[in-house]
Design an enzyme around this catalytic site. Structure first.
Site, PDB file in Angstrom:
ATOM      1  N   LYS A 134       0.961  -1.536  -0.519  1.00 34.04           N
ATOM      2  CA  LYS A 134      -0.142   0.017  -0.007  1.00 34.04           C
ATOM      3  C   LYS A 134       0.387   1.123  -0.063  1.00 34.04           C
ATOM      4  O   LYS A 134       1.597   1.158   0.982  1.00 34.04           O
ATOM      5  CB  LYS A 134      -1.261  -0.109   1.226  1.00 34.04           C
ATOM      6  CG  LYS A 134      -1.870   1.461   1.208  1.00 34.04           C
ATOM      7  CD  LYS A 134      -2.713   0.688   2.681  1.00 34.04           C
ATOM      8  CE  LYS A 134      -3.740   1.452   2.471  1.00 34.04           C
ATOM      9  NZ  LYS A 134      -4.707   1.465   3.842  1.00 34.04           N
ATOM     10  N   SER A 209      -9.525   0.566   2.358  1.00 35.66           N
ATOM     11  CA  SER A 209      -9.303   1.029   1.986  1.00 35.66           C
ATOM     12  C   SER A 209      -7.792   0.713   0.564  1.00 35.66           C
ATOM     13  O   SER A 209      -6.856   1.056   0.388  1.00 35.66           O
ATOM     14  CB  SER A 209      -8.075   2.535   3.206  1.00 35.66           C
ATOM     15  OG  SER A 209      -7.430   2.285   3.952  1.00 35.66           O
ATOM     16  N   SER A 233     -10.123  -2.181   6.753  1.00 37.95           N
ATOM     17  CA  SER A 233      -9.522  -1.591   4.922  1.00 37.95           C
ATOM     18  C   SER A 233      -8.086  -2.822   4.842  1.00 37.95           C
ATOM     19  O   SER A 233      -7.893  -2.770   4.041  1.00 37.95           O
ATOM     20  CB  SER A 233      -8.230  -0.576   5.141  1.00 37.95           C
ATOM     21  OG  SER A 233      -9.791   0.534   5.829  1.00 37.95           O
TER      22      SER A 233
END
Length: 521
Positions: A134, A209, A233
């Site tokens: 990420k 996310s 997330s």
């Protein structure tokens, strides 16, 4: 002197991405799927652009990759190239990457192969394993903006502690992945790169996310992915994209070297964790990270090594059919009924606002600094924020702790060891419509670890018609149920979430092994 607008600043990051793509690995136009095709999971195989050997490599989990490289069957370089090609095609179809790091990863892979040729041994438990990460996680000398345009000029001074631990174990890092504005959506869209898509159905979100990681693992662009979780997330993207996801108890995994607005708030901490293509890879990842003893540098971490636990023989699973606020969509209800039936047949015992203590001001300031527009799901998340003074925050923290103690007492009173529940009201949501967090965020509030794993089932319009007898419990329930129409969610995978007790992470992973085997028998 020309004034730099948010768009011109965003273009800096877009250009970095564009320059990092190896265009020779992109699918030619004639190989791209037609406009009516929504499930693109098998496009790389069908295109003929990748060899059968490369496809086999990308379909192998991280544990299997290390075993094959240790046996001399595959080299780290060819494994890296296979996943890099798959990731390039995946980005072309799904828009999941923020930056490729293939040249650096290839250089590291060659060093691993040289070590193996010289010694006949792998360097560590993650030798040659390609990992996607990420974007908010730091890599030395690379921009880290966390999807805020205002932060595009921020360059990381060193690798994140987690990255250093994984490099020490032999891991390779070939791609960084997309996240939503504010990193507080169960969706994946921002003003810099735009929207990331779900490989199983392009009309659906990959979750958030860590949505770029969901797409990456769902399309097999990496053997392991690194996401973050403060409200679901890691778990929502894993569930939406047919992967495994692990949200550990807070302060187990290192956090140092991550950019997040509101750093320092401790009411509910964010944590890093893996998305994987097999359950055994959760053990592999966690063992590699904690063998590094990150608590020697990040002193807030608990100094507990990862323990591989024996498979438990006797435990009780509490089934959460719904949370009393939003009832499940028909396909998710079918999946839960399927699980309960299988567990019973296998003799497994069964029984029936703190996210933003500053009122979201730190997030709003990061957005307003560049003038970039606030997206609807960002407004939705911030709508629940309340600005508190220190005393109010303390009082709510105390209430949080009382709630955690009460929930622990309730589990003990009922003899429940683990809780099997949905990750979301249904399968992956349509883009921009994932509003309901509570099936995941409740466990962040309680700080109980969770593992998401695929059910092996998917949405089927014939099996999962709209429930004509549905009676909403409240307005939220009505809104969420009205989003369901079976034809919109075709092929979307369905997943389970198993939740354990605080700091009993290893016992949780061991229990999933039993439960997954029973359900998929």
């Amino acid at each position: 002197m020309a004034i730099q607008t948010w768009e011109t600043k965003a273009q800096i990051a877009r250009d970095i991405l564009a320059r990092s793509i190896k265009t020779e690995w992109l699918l030619p136009l004639e190989k791209l799927p037609g406009k009516n095709r929504l499930n693109v999971v098998s496009i790389a195989q069908e295109s003929g652009v990748m060899t059968t050997r490369e496809i086999t490599i990308t379909e192998t989990d991280a544990t299997g990759l290390v075993e094959s490289m240790a046996a001399g069957e595959w080299t780290a370089e060819e494994v890296l190239i296979a996943f890099a090609k798959k990731a390039t095609i995946g980005h072309q179809l799904l828009n999941f990457a923020t930056e490729f790091m293939i040249d650096d990863a290839l250089e590291d892979a060659k060093k691993l192969d040289e070590h193996f040729r010289r010694t006949g041994k792998v360097v560590g438990p993650l030798h040659g394993v390609p990992i996607s990460v990420k974007e908010m996680v730091h890599f030395k000398n690379r921009i880290c903006h966390t999807a805020y345009v205002a932060w595009i000029d921020q360059v990381a001074p060193e690798d994140a502690l987690l990255i250093r631990a994984l490099k020490n174990a032999g891991a390779l890092f070939h791609v960084r992945t997309n996240e939503p504005q504010t990193v507080m959506h169960l969706d994946c869209n921002n003003n810099i790169y735009g929207r990331t898509l779900n490989p199983y159905n392009l009309n659906l979100t990959p979750g958030g996310s860590s949505g770029g990681e969901g797409a990456s693992l769902g399309f097999r662009c990496a053997a392991i992915g690194i996401g973050s979780d403060i409200g679901g997330s890691i778990r929502a993207p894993a569930a939406f994209c047919g992967a495994y996801g692990f949200r550990p108890s807070m302060l187990r995994n290192p956090w140092k070297g991550v950019s997040l607005a509101g750093e320092g708030q401790e009411s509910i901490r964010c944590t890093l964790g893996p998305l994987c293509n097999s359950l055994r890879d959760v053990d592999l990842f966690q063992n590699a990270v904690l063998t590094y003893e990150p608590w020697e540098e990040e002193t807030s971490l608990v100094p507990i090594p990862w323990r591989i636990m024996p498979v438990p023989e006797d435990f009780v699973v509490g089934i959460m059919w719904d949370d009393g606020v939003a009832q499940l969509h028909p396909p998710m209800r079918r999946a839960m009924e399927h699980a309960a039936k299988k567990l019973k047949a296998n003799g497994i015992k069964m029984t029936q606002a703190l996210l933003f203590p500053d009122g979201g001001s730190c997030i709003r300031e990061a957005l307003e600094a560049s003038g970039e527009p606030i997206m609807p799901l960002s407004e939705f998340a911030l709508h629940y924020a309340k600005h508190m003074d220190v005393r109010e925050n303390w009082e709510l923290n105390a209430e949080r702790d009382r709630f955690r103690d009460k929930y622990q007492d309730l589990m003990k009173e009922r003899g429940v060891d683990f809780i099997l529940c949905p990750t979301y009201v249904g399968a992956a949501a349509e883009h921009g419509t994932a509003h309901y967090w509570l099936y995941t965020s409740i466990w962040n509030l309680l700080d109980q670890p969770g593992v998401v794993f695929p059910s092996g089932l998917k949405v089927d319009p014939i099996l999962d018609p709209v429930d004509e007898d549905f009676h909403p419990l409240n307005e939220i329930d009505k809104v969420e149920q009205d989003k369901y129409a079976p034809e919109k969610f075709v092929d979307a995978p369905l997943a389970y979430q198993l939740v354990g007790k605080h700091f009993r992470d290893e016992e949780l992973v061991a229990a999933v092994k039993v439960i997954e085997a029973a359900i998929k028998e």
